[in-house]
Design an enzyme around this catalytic site. Structure first.
Site, PDB file in Angstrom:
ATOM      1  N   PHE B 135      28.253  64.000 -30.432  1.00 15.25           N
ATOM      2  CA  PHE B 135      28.801  63.510 -29.174  1.00 15.25           C
ATOM      3  C   PHE B 135      29.193  64.698 -28.291  1.00 15.25           C
ATOM      4  O   PHE B 135      29.939  65.579 -28.715  1.00 15.25           O
ATOM      5  CB  PHE B 135      30.018  62.628 -29.461  1.00 15.25           C
ATOM      6  CG  PHE B 135      30.645  62.059 -28.213  1.00 15.25           C
ATOM      7  CD1 PHE B 135      29.919  61.243 -27.355  1.00 15.25           C
ATOM      8  CD2 PHE B 135      31.966  62.350 -27.893  1.00 15.25           C
ATOM      9  CE1 PHE B 135      30.496  60.733 -26.203  1.00 15.25           C
ATOM     10  CE2 PHE B 135      32.553  61.832 -26.743  1.00 15.25           C
ATOM     11  CZ  PHE B 135      31.816  61.025 -25.890  1.00 15.25           C
ATOM     12  N   LYS B 185      35.335  73.722 -31.554  1.00 18.80           N
ATOM     13  CA  LYS B 185      36.660  73.108 -31.689  1.00 18.80           C
ATOM     14  C   LYS B 185      37.382  73.625 -32.939  1.00 18.80           C
ATOM     15  O   LYS B 185      38.586  73.884 -32.909  1.00 18.80           O
ATOM     16  CB  LYS B 185      36.513  71.584 -31.734  1.00 18.80           C
ATOM     17  CG  LYS B 185      37.790  70.858 -31.356  1.00 18.80           C
ATOM     18  CD  LYS B 185      37.533  69.378 -31.098  1.00 18.80           C
ATOM     19  CE  LYS B 185      38.828  68.671 -30.749  1.00 18.80           C
ATOM     20  NZ  LYS B 185      38.610  67.232 -30.493  1.00 18.80           N
ATOM     21  N   MET B 497      21.068  72.097   9.219  1.00 21.01           N
ATOM     22  CA  MET B 497      20.113  73.179   8.999  1.00 21.01           C
ATOM     23  C   MET B 497      18.746  72.634   8.607  1.00 21.01           C
ATOM     24  O   MET B 497      17.713  73.152   9.042  1.00 21.01           O
ATOM     25  CB  MET B 497      20.655  74.132   7.922  1.00 21.01           C
ATOM     26  CG  MET B 497      19.795  75.343   7.702  1.00 21.01           C
ATOM     27  SD  MET B 497      19.540  76.270   9.228  1.00 21.01           S
ATOM     28  CE  MET B 497      20.854  77.474   9.148  1.00 21.01           C
TER      29      MET B 497
HETATM   30  C1  LIG Z   1      23.606  71.631  -3.146  1.00 20.54           C
HETATM   31  C2  LIG Z   1      22.631  71.781  -2.032  1.00 20.54           C
HETATM   32  N1  LIG Z   1      21.719  70.824  -1.784  1.00 20.54           N
HETATM   33  C3  LIG Z   1      20.837  70.971  -0.782  1.00 20.54           C
HETATM   34  C4  LIG Z   1      20.835  72.093  -0.002  1.00 20.54           C
HETATM   35  C5  LIG Z   1      19.811  72.258   1.128  1.00 20.54           C
HETATM   36  N2  LIG Z   1      20.500  72.386   2.420  1.00 20.54           N
HETATM   37  C6  LIG Z   1      20.729  73.585   2.993  1.00 20.54           C
HETATM   38  S1  LIG Z   1      21.570  73.457   4.430  1.00 20.54           S
HETATM   39  C7  LIG Z   1      21.640  71.786   4.315  1.00 20.54           C
HETATM   40  C8  LIG Z   1      22.289  70.957   5.380  1.00 20.54           C
HETATM   41  C9  LIG Z   1      23.747  71.156   5.442  1.00 20.54           C
HETATM   42  O1  LIG Z   1      24.272  70.155   6.285  1.00 20.54           O
HETATM   43  P1  LIG Z   1      25.788  70.168   6.695  1.00 20.54           P
HETATM   44  O2  LIG Z   1      26.654  70.361   5.507  1.00 20.54           O
HETATM   45  O3  LIG Z   1      26.080  68.961   7.507  1.00 20.54           O
HETATM   46  O4  LIG Z   1      25.927  71.477   7.573  1.00 20.54           O
HETATM   47  P2  LIG Z   1      25.202  71.856   8.956  1.00 20.54           P
HETATM   48  O5  LIG Z   1      23.903  72.528   8.635  1.00 20.54           O
HETATM   49  O6  LIG Z   1      25.007  70.594   9.722  1.00 20.54           O
HETATM   50  O7  LIG Z   1      26.144  72.785   9.595  1.00 20.54           O
HETATM   51  C10 LIG Z   1      20.983  71.342   3.161  1.00 20.54           C
HETATM   52  C11 LIG Z   1      20.816  69.927   2.775  1.00 20.54           C
HETATM   53  C12 LIG Z   1      21.785  73.081  -0.320  1.00 20.54           C
HETATM   54  N3  LIG Z   1      21.832  74.261   0.321  1.00 20.54           N
HETATM   55  N4  LIG Z   1      22.684  72.893  -1.312  1.00 20.54           N
END
Ligand SMILES: Cc1ncc(C[n+]2csc(CCOP(=O)(O)OP(=O)(O)O)c2C)c(N)n1
Lengths: 191, 595
Positions: B135, B185, B497
């Site tokens: 487990f 453990k 982004m």
């Molecule tokens: C854990 C994770 N999943 C996916 C991504 C891919 N990714 C990079 S930037 C982004 C968008 C981020 O959006 P938000 O937090 O709203 O910030 P913004 O770019 O709008 O400022 C994503 C999905 C990542 N960097 N990290």
């Protein structure tokens, strides 16, 4: 250009070290073609011999990444021209083909192989040599029937006039055996 | 809070002159005593079956070793990262076996890529159950191998102190990194005679290579004859506490100075030789002129592909000098002419001594000219927008104006790039961001860790509406500890982004990037955290002021333009010298658009 390279990696004896080493190769997209591990001339330190095909640049980068591993003392890599290699092959054949035909005997003799063990059922033949030689023996023995066949993979030793001295690569030997602790005490370190 | 040097108890235990017998303690207690001996005063973690003996032992030491219970193990490891990066000390986190340990992995990987010193302790099932699919049994040693500097499984109580001593030494020495100790453990329950010996040396590990005298001479000679030297500095300066040594070096050689994202804040932003940030969304001048300099001097940085873009077109004209502590970084991505191995704290002064005092006014002027173009085409519009909606850059500007010395922690996305582009820094360790891995969800827990490490500093998290939802449960830690961390959610109602890339490179097909968001204010209310929301420029400055002056935690949600883009950008695959300054040219390497 892709060539055969042999890495000689010295490490401490720690659980998981082989995983760490092989992970460096797989991350670089390299398949390990032969692997052998033995204790080195320094007791407690292990010598991993790894053969892969790669280009010189990748080989260099892999050796750097290997040396980056905490429990790795040193990672050298050699081109085939820089090493002497040998491998061991074992062949199991039915003892009756030894007894009933002289052919098997002749083959063994011709290939400078030797009988390692024999009982009423089977005979084990040993051949030390290059890959092509153990292959040739296998091909010939196949005519009388091979029950089992195993090859060690090459073990190699470098042609350079070096010793396995790791002193230079081990900080314990390199620096003097005392150092300052954070609270200013001088601490003895064992080597 | 306890000071880090409060290690009196275990040190007396350690004193050979104390004529007592070694105390007989459980393995679990030895973990706590070992942490205390290493000067640890705070750990972040989450309990569970296989680590319960250690939590039980922790209860007896609450006054010396504070445990901060996060709401998810990922929060623990990011908090430990924030703690380490704000303080320069080793961050410590605790988790149970299996699921607890696997929940740490993202943060461990993040710390590995960003060279953050962490000691992660995970519980493991009883030794006799190993390998039986017991487990919550997972082979975390194997899973963590590619993302740890070192890891070890401990199955006997007597092995615990030595493993911890080695772990701390490895985590913080040389190029720092995360280590993991997996403790069964039975090892936590069994008793042992406790004796702690800090580790100072290992036979197989040379943390700091000896500098090569010849390289020091060659580096100085190259810098002295350079007509157009360019210095790129990275986090190595911060990790090596070599900010002052760097300043002396930089001012002597007179070269323009550009930062990698993790190097930000190592040099005050207002330094006259500072020319901006490198990289995909960095500044126009340092990226472009990388391909015009004659000597490129890289200090404590690793030529990440986000900095170099296409290596085939990277600084081919330049002689390259690389200062680094990690030999495996030399010639990894960029072929160097002189490698100065060693600790920059020592190698920089050794080179500085041999430098002629120099100034490069014409060469610097070239940076200023290109900066003026960026100022005109991008910065002015970012900071002084004529639009109705607020944009991200003006929020950062507003923050800078009200507090020019806060410690900024970002998440990942557009807001991160904007924060890094526009934030002003006056002291080192003022920016904590996930660089190498780019982990969304990093901001909130890392800001928590940073605030525990530096209660004296104003810690402000800048996070997107997407990323905040990845670790939003850690608001519970702010609530429980009444921790005055300020969080600014830059809400563009998109995964900005990714949306930007869809706009530029995927024909504006917005696959899964529009967000249906919750009411962030209500969530903050649920945690009893003060909050506000602004949508109009007229109220922004007041809202930021309210947030900064509030004595407790605060969540400020700022509604920003939905479909803004971060510029400039180096199109993936292009050369550093081909930065796009606006939408019209994005996706091509031609940047002569006027507006
Ligand atoms: C854990 C994770 N999943 C996916 C991504 C891919 N990714 C990079 S930037 C982004 C968008 C981020 O959006 P938000 O937090 O709203 O910030 P913004 O770019 O709008 O400022 C994503 C999905 C990542 N960097 N990290």
């Amino acid at each position: 250009m892709t060539k055969n390279y042999t890495f000689t990696i010295y490490s401490n004896d720690q659980t998981g070290i082989l995983n760490r080493i092989s992970a460096v190769f797989s991350r670089a997209g390299l398949n390990i073609e032969a692997l052998s591990v033995c204790e080195s001339t320094h007791s407690g330190l292990f010598r991993h011999n790894v053969q892969v095909s790669c280009d010189a640049q990748t080989g260099f980068r892999v050796s750097q990444q290997l040396e980056r591993q905490i429990e790795v003392i040193k990672a050298d890599f050699y081109h085939q021209d820089e090493i002497i290699q040998q491998e061991l092959a074992l062949y199991k054949i039915a003892s009756k083909s030894m007894l009933e035909q002289t052919l098997a005997e002749q083959i063994i003799h011709r290939h400078h192989a030797r009988v390692l063990s024999m009982n009423s059922e089977f005979t084990v033949i040993e051949k030390i040599g290059k890959r092509a030689e153990s292959q040739a023996l296998f091909d010939d023995l196949s005519t009388v029937g091979v029950l089992e066949f195993v090859r060690s993979g090459p073990v190699s030793i470098s042609k350079l006039m070096t010793t396995e001295s790791l002193q230079e690569d081990m900080p314990v030997f390199k620096q003097h055996a005392t150092c300052e602790s954070e609270n200013g005490q001088t601490v003895e370190t064992s080597s | 809070m306890k000071s880090a040097s409060n290690t009196s108890d275990p040190m007396t235990i350690n004193n050979p002159l104390a004529d007592q017998e070694l105390p007989n303690v459980s393995g679990a207690e030895s973990i706590i005593l070992s942490l205390l001996a290493e000067g640890v005063s705070q750990v972040f973690g989450y309990p569970g079956g296989a680590i319960m003996p250690t939590y039980d032992a922790l209860m007896d030491y609450e006054d010396q070793l504070e445990h901060i219970m996060v709401r998810h193990e990922q929060g623990a490891v990011h908090a430990a990262q924030g703690y380490a990066r704000a303080s320069g000390k080793v961050g410590v986190c605790l988790a149970t076996s299996g699921l607890g340990a696997t929940n740490l992995i993202t943060g461990i990987a993040d710390a590995y890529l960003d060279s953050t010193p962490l000691v992660c302790i995970t519980g493991q099932v009883f030794a006799q159950l190993l390998g039986t699919d017991a487990f919550q049994e997972i082979d975390i040693l194997d899973i963590s191998t590619p993302v740890t500097k070192w890891n070890i499984k401990v199955t006997q109580a007597s092995e615990i102190p030595a493993a911890i001593a080695k772990a701390f030494y490895i985590a913080k020495s040389g190029r720092p990194g995360p280590v993991l100790i997996d403790i069964t453990k039975n090892a936590q329950i069994d008793c042992m005679a406790f004796d702690y010996h800090p580790c100072y040396q290992l036979n197989s590990y040379q943390p700091t290579p000896q500098p090569d005298e010849l390289a020091l001479v060659q580096a100085a000679r190259l810098i002295n004859v350079a007509k157009k030297p360019l210095v790129l500095f990275g986090q190595g300066l911060i990790l090596g506490a070599a900010e002052q040594e760097f300043l002396a070096f930089a001012e002597r050689c007179g070269a323009p100075l550009a930062a990698t994202i993790l190097g930000l804040s190592a040099l005050p932003t207002n330094h006259p030789q500072y020319v901006g940030m490198l990289g995909m969304h960095g500044n126009y001048a340092p990226n472009t002129l990388t391909n015009e300099c004659d000597v490129l001097i890289a200090v404590g940085m690793r030529f990440d592909d986000r900095v170099t873009s296409n290596l085939d077109f990277y600084a081919k004209q330049a002689k390259v000098i690389h200062f680094d502590i990690d030999p495996s970084e030399i010639n990894k991505n960029v072929a160097v002419d002189v490698a100065v191995l060693g600790d920059v704290k020592h190698t920089l002064p050794a080179v500085t001594k041999q430098l002629d005092a120099n100034k490069h006014p014409q060469w610097l002027a070239k940076f200023h000219q290109l900066h003026a173009i960026e100022q005109h085409k991008i910065i002015a519009k970012d900071l002084e927008p004529k639009t109705d909606t607020i944009n991200m850059a003006e929020v950062i500007k507003c923050l800078n104006q009200q507090d020019d010395n806060c410690l900024i922690v970002t998440d990942v996305g557009q807001h991160q790039m904007v924060a890094c582009r526009y934030a002003k820094f006056s002291q080192s360790r003022s920016l904590i961001t996930s660089g190498g891995l780019g982990t969304m969800g990093f901001c909130l827990p890392a800001a928590i860790g940073a605030k525990f490490a530096r209660p004296d500093r104003q810690v402000v998290g800048i996070v997107g509406d997407g990323g905040v939802q990845m670790t939003i449960q850690e608001l519970g830690v702010l609530m429980q500890h009444q921790l005055p961390v300020k969080i600014i959610i830059l809400n563009n109602q998109f995964l900005g982004m990714v949306r930007q890339w869809q706009e530029l490179y995927f024909d504006k097909r917005y696959a899964s990037t529009e967000l249906s968001n919750p009411n962030f204010g209500l969530i903050a209310d649920g945690y009893g955290i003060n909050n506000a929301k602004v949508s109009s420029r007229a109220h922004l400055a007041d809202a930021v002021h309210t947030m900064l002056s509030h004595p407790g935690a605060f969540v400020l949600e700022v509604m920003v333009a939905q479909q803004d883009n971060v510029f400039p950008i180096i199109t993936p695959g292009a050369s550093v010298a081909d930065m796009c300054l606006g939408t019209n040219t994005a996706g091509t390497s031609d940047d002569n658009s006027e507006d």
